[in-house]
Design a protein around this motif. Structure first.
Motif, short mmCIF file in Angstrom:
data_model
loop_
_atom_site.label_atom_id
_atom_site.label_comp_id
_atom_site.label_asym_id
_atom_site.label_seq_id
_atom_site.Cartn_x
_atom_site.Cartn_y
_atom_site.Cartn_z
N UNK A 199 -10.13 -13.50 -18.63
CA UNK A 199 -8.75 -14.00 -18.52
C UNK A 199 -8.15 -13.67 -17.15
N UNK A 200 -8.06 -14.67 -16.29
CA UNK A 200 -7.55 -14.49 -14.94
C UNK A 200 -6.17 -15.13 -14.85
N UNK A 201 -5.21 -14.36 -14.36
CA UNK A 201 -3.84 -14.85 -14.28
C UNK A 201 -3.37 -14.75 -12.83
N UNK A 202 -3.10 -15.91 -12.23
CA UNK A 202 -2.65 -15.94 -10.85
C UNK A 202 -1.15 -16.18 -10.83
N UNK A 203 -0.46 -15.41 -10.01
CA UNK A 203 0.98 -15.64 -9.91
C UNK A 203 1.68 -14.40 -9.43
N UNK A 261 8.07 -11.85 -11.42
CA UNK A 261 7.21 -12.99 -11.12
C UNK A 261 6.92 -13.84 -12.35
N UNK A 262 6.48 -15.07 -12.11
CA UNK A 262 6.02 -15.91 -13.22
C UNK A 262 4.58 -16.31 -12.95
N UNK A 263 3.89 -16.65 -14.04
CA UNK A 263 2.49 -17.03 -13.95
C UNK A 263 2.39 -18.40 -13.27
N UNK A 264 1.56 -18.48 -12.22
CA UNK A 264 1.34 -19.78 -11.57
C UNK A 264 0.26 -20.54 -12.32
N UNK A 265 -0.87 -19.90 -12.56
CA UNK A 265 -1.95 -20.52 -13.35
C UNK A 265 -2.64 -19.45 -14.19
N UNK A 266 -2.95 -19.80 -15.42
CA UNK A 266 -3.73 -18.92 -16.30
C UNK A 266 -5.06 -19.60 -16.58
N UNK A 324 5.29 -18.71 -17.40
CA UNK A 324 5.68 -17.59 -18.27
C UNK A 324 5.93 -16.35 -17.39
N UNK A 325 6.98 -15.58 -17.68
CA UNK A 325 7.19 -14.35 -16.91
C UNK A 325 5.96 -13.44 -17.01
N UNK A 326 5.59 -12.86 -15.87
CA UNK A 326 4.40 -12.01 -15.83
C UNK A 326 4.50 -10.85 -16.83
N UNK A 327 5.72 -10.32 -16.97
CA UNK A 327 5.92 -9.20 -17.89
C UNK A 327 5.50 -9.59 -19.31
N UNK A 328 5.84 -10.80 -19.71
CA UNK A 328 5.48 -11.27 -21.04
C UNK A 328 3.97 -11.50 -21.16
N UNK A 329 3.40 -12.05 -20.07
CA UNK A 329 1.95 -12.29 -20.06
C UNK A 329 1.20 -10.97 -20.24
N UNK A 335 -5.89 -8.73 -19.17
CA UNK A 335 -6.01 -9.81 -18.18
C UNK A 335 -6.15 -9.28 -16.76
N UNK A 336 -6.74 -10.09 -15.90
CA UNK A 336 -6.87 -9.72 -14.49
C UNK A 336 -5.78 -10.47 -13.73
N UNK A 337 -4.83 -9.72 -13.21
CA UNK A 337 -3.66 -10.31 -12.56
C UNK A 337 -3.85 -10.31 -11.05
N UNK A 338 -3.77 -11.50 -10.47
CA UNK A 338 -4.03 -11.64 -9.03
C UNK A 338 -2.86 -12.30 -8.32
N UNK A 339 -2.62 -11.90 -7.07
CA UNK A 339 -1.59 -12.60 -6.28
C UNK A 339 -2.13 -13.98 -5.85
N UNK A 340 -1.21 -14.91 -5.59
CA UNK A 340 -1.63 -16.25 -5.14
C UNK A 340 -2.19 -16.18 -3.73
#
Ligand SMILES: [Mg+2]
Length: 386
Positions: free
Chosen positions: A30-34, A40-45, A58-63, A70-75
């Motif tokens: 599960x990769x979450x970019x944003x 912040x909000x999720x750009x793409x999941x 979706x707000x990153x906090x909620x994600x 999940x693996x959270x990455x900057x754009x």
């Protein structure tokens, strides 16, 4: 136009897929970019992340709550733009009639390309294979008789889909579709339609065009046509995104300044999300305000540095409204947008991923959010997408 000549091509989970390609260890995860910040909000999941209920906007906090592993990455905007250019050079090969809708999405009119590449289905398959081979990424394609149906079709079987809607299958394809999938049907319109027990496309069919026009004006007329799969718009090549904006018409004219500012912030968030989804920033912030008597004013400002964050857009728009004393009469419509767009560079990431430096502004925004429950409201994805 009854031939299968309009094609809508849309990359699957674009930013996340690029990240998974760049780092094979991320494949299947599960990769979450944003935005990686509090706000912040999720750009793409990635599709793996979507299984946990995470989705774009979706707000990153909620994600993080839904998908803590999940693996959270900057754009990485420059990288995505580079891949986007490769994809568009593939699309351009098949037809000169390519209309770019966003960084990873386009309409193609493939009429007349058959002699060169074969029938429309063959062309769609060739494009998919080309994209896969050259970028190691998948693209979903919808093929139909017009833009409206082609776009719905590309969304139908993601990822890596190829959906064909020909003239004979239009009715069955549309029948059970949620009415909110129809262009121009946002939350407010959907609520009005629900009062008539209209929830699916088929529920619109018993109404005549006159009835719908009498009830809803132009929007009703358009609804009638789209629900029958009728759309006359041409593919217009070369049209780049020139500006990103959002506006709201209020059910009742508004004079309450705090409430207007709260709406302004909500709209700034939507504009910011669309800018980030397309790796864009803008040199001009503009506002539009319409009063009860239908008089309309537009104002704009061009700050020294291009903007993309919701906070900056909101702040500049608020300045425009306050310095011109535009909240002195009841407001019927309020809009905010960003124009003079340029590609977002790597450094601009900070505008999005780090909390704004201006603490006072932050406080104001937090207060507005508390007062009007926008943290909660922001969780509705369609707010950003309608
Ligand atoms: Mg896409």
């Amino acid at each position: 136009m009854k031939n299968l000549q309009i094609l809508h091509a849309d990359m699957d989970a674009f930013f996340s897929s690029v990240e998974q390609r760049e780092n094979p260890e991320l494949k299947g995860k599960p990769v979450i970019v944003g935005g990686v910040s509090r706000r912040g909000v999720v750009a793409t999941a990635s599709y793996e992340a979507r299984k946990f209920g995470v989705h774009s906007a979706m707000p990153v906090a909620q994600a993080r709550k839904l998908c803590p592993q999940g693996i959270y990455l900057p754009s990485r905007h420059q990288l995505y733009q580079q891949v986007s250019r490769e994809i568009f050079s593939i699309l351009d090969k098949y037809t000169p009639l390519v209309e770019k809708l966003s960084i990873d999405e386009a309409f193609l009119d493939i009429k007349g390309c058959e002699r060169l590449y074969g029938n429309p289905v063959k062309i769609a398959k060739l494009i998919k294979a080309d994209v896969k081979q050259q970028t190691e990424l998948t693209i979903s394609i919808g093929l139909s008789i017009n833009k409206f149906l082609a776009k719905l079709a590309s969304d139908y079987d993601k990822p890596d889909g190829l959906t064909i809607v020909n003239a004979n299958s239009v009715k069955s394809f549309l029948a059970d579709l949620d009415i909110k999938k129809i262009w121009g049907v946002g939350d407010a319109f959907a609520a009005q339609l629900a009062q008539l027990n209209i929830f699916k496309v088929r529920d619109v069919w018993p109404y005549s065009q006159e009835e719908l026009r009498n009830r809803f004006g132009k929007a009703g007329s358009k609804l009638f046509l789209l629900c029958r799969g009728i759309d006359q718009r041409q593919v217009s090549p070369g049209s780049e995104i020139k500006s990103v904006s959002h506006e709201e018409t209020f059910a009742e004219n508004l004079l309450d300044k705090d409430k207007l500012l709260a709406y302004l912030f909500k709209m700034s968030e939507k504009v910011s999300f669309r800018l980030h989804s397309n790796s864009l920033k803008g040199k001009t912030v503009f506002i539009k305000i319409r009063y009860a008597d239908f008089s309309t004013l537009n104002r704009q400002i061009s700050p020294a540095d291009p903007v993309a964050s919701a906070e900056k857009i909101y702040y500049l728009a608020k300045e425009l409204l306050e310095s011109n004393e535009l909240f002195s009469h009841p407001v019927r419509l309020l809009g905010v947008g960003v124009a003079n767009l340029t590609a977002q560079k790597q450094q601009q990431l900070n505008l999005f991923t780090k909390p704004d430096q201006n603490n006072k502004l932050d406080e104001t925004i937090d207060e507005l959010k508390r007062k009007y429950g926008f943290e909660k409201i922001s969780r509705a994805r369609k707010l950003y997408l309608d």
